[in-house]
Design a protein around this motif. Structure first.
Motif, PDB file in Angstrom:
ATOM      1  N   THR A  22      49.189 161.075  54.888  1.00 32.35           N
ATOM      2  CA  THR A  22      49.365 160.773  56.305  1.00 32.35           C
ATOM      3  C   THR A  22      48.919 159.349  56.621  1.00 32.35           C
ATOM      4  O   THR A  22      49.593 158.611  57.352  1.00 32.35           O
ATOM      5  N   PHE A  63      51.417 156.887  55.241  1.00 32.97           N
ATOM      6  CA  PHE A  63      52.633 156.837  56.057  1.00 32.97           C
ATOM      7  C   PHE A  63      52.442 155.887  57.240  1.00 32.97           C
ATOM      8  O   PHE A  63      53.288 155.020  57.506  1.00 32.97           O
ATOM      9  N   LEU A  91      58.281 163.960  51.988  1.00 33.82           N
ATOM     10  CA  LEU A  91      57.513 164.418  53.149  1.00 33.82           C
ATOM     11  C   LEU A  91      57.891 165.861  53.490  1.00 33.82           C
ATOM     12  O   LEU A  91      57.026 166.649  53.907  1.00 33.82           O
ATOM     13  N   PHE A 143      56.542 164.784  59.382  1.00 33.65           N
ATOM     14  CA  PHE A 143      55.220 164.169  59.386  1.00 33.65           C
ATOM     15  C   PHE A 143      54.193 164.889  60.266  1.00 33.65           C
ATOM     16  O   PHE A 143      53.025 165.008  59.887  1.00 33.65           O
TER      17      PHE A 143
END
Length: 1053
Positions: free
Chosen positions: A395, A398, A366, A432
């Motif tokens: 994304t 995740f 990431l 993130f």
């Protein structure tokens, strides 16, 4: 002792299961490691002993001797040559642990003698003679010697000055390390097809140690995965630019299995981190990068070795290093970039799907994507980055992985759950948000789509009562994850300022869902779930959201820069300005404080948010307009906030009242202050109404504990003369007797005395000059008289109590807080202490006598054993020697010497602050002796007469202290040289004879060939220094001392 007996003792020392037997053997054999006369016997043991344990004793004893004793140069050279011959003749047949110990001894001798004789530099050449022999055993010994040598040179040794270590390490780096790295590469090529994996392991380990060397003295934390750019020296350039260097490590990864394959990857991680400026030009750097990308692409294609967890983690680190050393524009320009980035994306998606297995490794991936995304605005040229295609998938994957993680079940160990471990959560969410904001419109839409159904179910369940609520735990954990993700996204705006106005609307959209959730969390059946861990996780997530939202969109800086967000929130939730939103936040704070009784984590997090709001200039002013806050300021009682009564949250009371005090003092209103103090006033009156016979009840006990914690919080919030004056006038004189009564009646109960004494310690602290009274005001003196009564009351009673099992909690803790109180009062500069003696008031002398009795009741070993007690004790002594030295001088000689000896112990301690305090105390004592006795300014002063008597009883006192100071300055790495120089000059000017004798003593302990040079160093020390203690003379001595120390310690040049 016969050799057979010694071998039997060694067997017991290393193998016996009986601790007593081992201790006896150790005691019998310790002479070998402590007495230099036994060095020849160690050699005899090595030559004739048959058991490996006897050999181990000889080797380890010699190692200790070499490390701790100053052996003659020729003896060290003899030991070195003996070890080389011994390893050459007997090395291959020895047990591995014996060989390792002998090699460590050889390398330690080499390091410590590095600048004493050039022959120590020949160890690399002599190691190569082992490598040139045919037998694998000798080859292995050669590699082991080089491995240990690099480790020894790279690692600081206890008791070996850091400056010496760094000089040796730099010399070794410049003269030998590159040659050793080349040897490791040659060995790797030679051993590539070798069947003896141990040799391959040693060669790989040697390469890794060379690449991990601390090239620039940054002392990287070896326990951490993270390190910066590897500062490879320029002479290594040709070897690193050679493609075979990188390829050999990729080859070894391919042909070996774990753990060898992991070491090959570790070498590649270091090589991928080599500084940019090392390469000849951009072309050679691009070639190096292309080779790295090709090698990693092969691993991604084949997946070889990635089923091993350690290989997997190391490979993720290798990919993560691309973000540290290379720009996106450089990656894009490499041929095959599109295939490489696609494979990395697929690998990342696969890792996210296998989160529980790869949770500690995904962080690096990431991080790579985050760095690539942040570089997009600076990307030039037509080559596509392809990030638009892959980042949204990552994304989404995740977020999905977080939901799957919850659905699969929480681990039994809560510390492994990111929702219960703030550090772990920070690691996972650190990179993130940048990915979300890259394609924010699609990312925010995905978040909304995945949150809406869960929020809908949670809302419906609030109205439905069912017997089994286990599914609610999963729902709450899912919501907690989404709220944490939204909070992290909002934090990025505050950190980087990357949100444009268009993104504010999207921030409002996702924030609105969290604000809707808040309306549900404390309604219906959910209002009965405050004891559930999942509900607590959700509320902590909401608090984190509020903290990040406040930093970005509420407060001083955000007032005029968030119009788009509030416009959208007004449409969605009718929240059109800061004040309305603050009301939502404060309402949640109040709900938490009312609802959570036993959960300390949520209470503390809630109070942390409350304090952030209260301490902000703009938000603090806005809070005072809210009816909810007005209610808190008037009703801060346990009836409204039950957590105030819970023992687990007792410490939180102080924080709660600190915030209340902060808010109260924002308004310059004595009337407002008194009305806000009404709840505490009622507690005071209730306690004061109890006669002594009823004062030892539990109800009084807990009320008194709570009141003291509350008052301490209020006192902490007073940061000005005005606010402190309000509190002082409210407490004095009306309520001070209760403190004396409390400390007198509950002396044996630290639950009561500790918060009471801590309140007083805070109350007498003159921070920000808040204790500044009018010139005609007696308040400073009155306050000190109350302090004196309190210390005398506590001291007289606590010393009469028997010593319990936990003596620190029951005695020492109260004593160190008393010392802190007195130190703060004595050094607060708000009391003219001469008044007490002038008018025959014993407040000062009684307080000092009580404090002294308390300190003398504790042995010096106990004082030094407890860190807080140590600090309080030496801070108290510093104040006494600085401002009340006559009290010290008037003590009997044995007590005086005990105190001064304790200062010596403090000087020698590891705590720099304590060492400086002791130095200041010694300086004041020596200066008093010099000014009043040596120079004869006031030889008949009672203090001077007493001091002369004390010194007559112990004439070597000053000499011993000066000797200790010189030893610290010359032989230890002290960071407070300036502080130590002050008492040194004061002691030197007392008697030239003391200094002359000490100089002779120090020179006699040094090698004969160094004495003349060191004698000249001593002469320079006193150059242009006169026999006075004026500030100019002191500064000149300090400058000379710095030069003296550097020249004296440079004796190994």
């Amino acid at each position: 002792m016969e050799l057979a007996q010694l071998e039997a003792l060694c067997e017991r020392l290393y193998n016996s299961q009986d601790s007593v037997e081992r201790a006896q053997a150790e005691n019998t054999l310790k002479c070998f490691s402590m007495n230099t006369d036994y060095i020849s016997q160690c050699q005899y043991i090595l030559d004739h002993a048959l058991t490996p344990y006897a050999l181990m004793l000889a080797s380890s004893s010699l190692l200790k001797q070499v490390t701790e004793q100053s052996l003659a140069l020729q003896l060290r050279l003899d030991i070195r040559n003996y070890l080389l011959n011994y390893l050459a003749t007997r090395g291959p047949e020895l047990q591995p642990f014996v060989t390792a110990s002998l090699i460590q001894l050889l390398c330690r001798i080499t390091k410590f003698g590095w600048f004493d004789d050039d022959r120590f530099w020949d160890l690399v050449k002599e190691s190569m003679s082992f490598l040139s022999q045919v037998t694998p055993g000798h080859y292995a010994i050669g590699l082991k010697i080089l491995n240990q040598l690099v480790s020894e040179m790279n690692q600081a040794n206890t008791g070996y000055p850091a400056t010496h270590h760094r000089r040796v390490a730099c010399s070794f780096r410049d003269n030998c390390l590159f040659q050793i790295f080349q040897i490791s590469l040659t060995s790797l090529h030679q051993l590539k097809n070798d069947v003896v994996s141990q040799l391959q392991e040693l060669a790989l380990s040697l390469s890794l140690k060379c690449l991990s060397f601390d090239f620039v003295g940054t002392s990287v934390d070896e326990s951490s995965d993270e390190f910066g750019t590897v500062q490879i020296p320029s002479p290594w350039k040709p070897v690193l630019e050679e493609s075979s260097t990188l390829q050999i490590f990729f080859d070894y990864y391919a042909i070996t299995k774990a753990p060898l394959s992991k070491e090959a990857l570790e070498c590649l991680v270091r090589l991928a981190s080599v500084r940019r400026s090392l390469f000849t030009n951009d072309a050679s750097r691009s070639k190096f990068l292309a080779h790295l990308m090709t090698g990693t692409k092969v691993i991604l294609q084949t997946g070889q070795g990635l089923t091993d967890h350690y290989n997997y983690h190391e490979f993720c680190r290798l990919l993560g290093r691309f973000r540290v050393n290379y720009q996106l524009s450089e990656l894009v320009s490499v041929e095959g970039y599109s295939d490489w980035i696609q494979m990395v994306a697929e690998f990342t998606l696969k890792s996210l799907q296998s989160w529980q297995w790869a949770s500690n490794s995904v962080y690096y991936l990431l991080g790579l994507w985050s760095r690539l995304v942040s570089s997009v605005p600076y990307l030039k040229g037509d080559a596509p980055s392809l990030l638009d295609e892959f980042v949204p998938k990552i994304t989404e994957s995740f977020i999905t992985s977080r939901f799957n993680y919850v659905q699969d079940g929480i681990p039994d160990d809560l510390s492994e759950n990111p929702l219960d471990n703030a550090e772990l959560l920070q690691d996972q969410l650190d990179c993130f948000p940048q990915l979300c904001r890259f394609q924010y419109e699609s990312s925010s839409l995905y978040i909304l789509n995945i949150m809406e159904p869960v929020l809908q179910i949670y809302t419906e369940r609030a109205r439905v009562q069912v017997s089994d609520n286990s599914d609610l735990c999963v729902i709450e954990d899912k919501l907690a994850w989404i709220v944490h993700i939204i909070a992290a996204i909002l934090k990025v705006k505050q950190c980087t300022g990357c949100s444009a106005e268009s993104q504010e609307v999207l921030d409002a959209e996702i924030s609105a869902r969290v604000l809707q959730l808040i309306n549900v969390t404390d309604s219906g059946i959910h209002s009965q779930r405050y004891g559930e861990i999942s509900k607590q996780r959700l509320d902590r997530a909401i608090l984190t959201f509020f903290q990040n939202f406040r930093k970005s969109y509420v407060g001083d800086q955000a007032m005029h820069s968030s119009k788009q967000l509030y416009a959208r929130l007004s449409e969605l939730l009718a929240l059109h300005d800061h004040l309305l939103l603050l009301n939502v936040i404060v309402s949640k704070i109040v709900t938490n404080l009312k609802s959570y009784i036993e959960c300390e984590e949520v209470i503390d997090h809630t109070l942390s948010l409350f304090f952030e709001l209260a301490s902000g200039y703009m938000t603090g002013k806005l809070l005072l307009k809210l009816d909810t806050v007005k209610f808190i300021l008037s009703n801060h009682t346990r009836e409204h906030f039950p957590f105030l009564e819970a023992n687990r949250c007792s410490r939180s009371r102080t924080t709660f009242y600190y915030i209340i005090g902060w808010l109260i003092f924002m308004e310059d209103s004595p009337v407002k202050f008194k009305s806000s103090m009404d709840p505490l006033q009622k507690v005071f009156l209730s306690l004061e109404s109890n006669p002594d016979s009823l004062f030892r009840t539990d109800a009084v006990k807990y009320a008194l504990i709570g009141l003291m914690r509350d008052l301490r919080g209020i006192a902490m919030a007073t940061n000005s003369r005005r606010t402190f004056g309000l509190l002082f006038d409210w407490l004095y004189p009306a309520h001070m007797p209760l403190l004396i009564q409390g400390i007198s009646q509950w002396t044996d109960t630290p639950e009561v005395t500790t918060p009471l004494l801590k309140f007083v310690a805070e109350f007498v602290l003159n921070k920000a000059q808040r204790l500044t009274f009018d010139s005609s005001s007696p308040n400073g003196i009155l306050l000190f008289r109350e302090v004196s009564k309190l210390i005398v009351a506590y001291g007289s009673r606590v010393l009469s109590l028997p010593n319990p099992a936990d003596i620190y909690a029951y005695k020492f803790k109260g004593i160190w807080i008393c010392l802190t109180i007195l130190s703060r009062a004595l050094s607060g500069n708000y009391v003219n202490f001469g008044v007490f003696e002038l008018y025959g008031d014993r407040a000062l002398s009684d307080a000092l006598d009580a404090a002294l009795r308390m300190t003398l009741s504790i042995s010096l070993s106990d004082i030094l054993a407890y860190r807080k007690l140590t600090r309080a004790y030496f801070a108290f002594l510093e104040v006494l020697f600085n401002s009340h030295i006559s009290f010290i001088l008037n003590l009997d000689t044995s007590t005086f010497l005990h105190i001064v000896k304790s200062l010596e112990s403090g000087l020698k301690g590891l705590d720099m602050g304590i060492s400086s305090q002791c130095a200041s105390a010694v300086d004041n004592l020596a200066a008093f002796y010099f000014n009043n006795i040596v120079m004869g300014e006031a030889p008949n002063l009672p203090g001077a007469v007493n001091l002369a008597c004390h010194i007559a009883e112990c004439p070597n006192l000053f000499t011993e202290i000066l000797k200790d100071l010189f030893e610290i300055i010359l032989f230890e790495d002290c960071g407070n040289q300036w502080s130590l120089s002050r008492p040194m000059l004061s002691l030197i000017v007392i008697s030239e004879q003391i200094f002359s004798d000490l100089k002779t003593q120090i020179l006699a302990s040094q090698p004969m060939d160094q004495r003349q040079r060191l004698s000249q160093c001593f002469d320079k020390l006193m150059a242009d220094v006169s026999r006075s203690l004026d500030s100019k003379n002191r500064d000149k001595f300090t400058q000379n001392l710095n030069v003296f120390r550097l020249e004296f310690r440079a004796k190994n040049n």
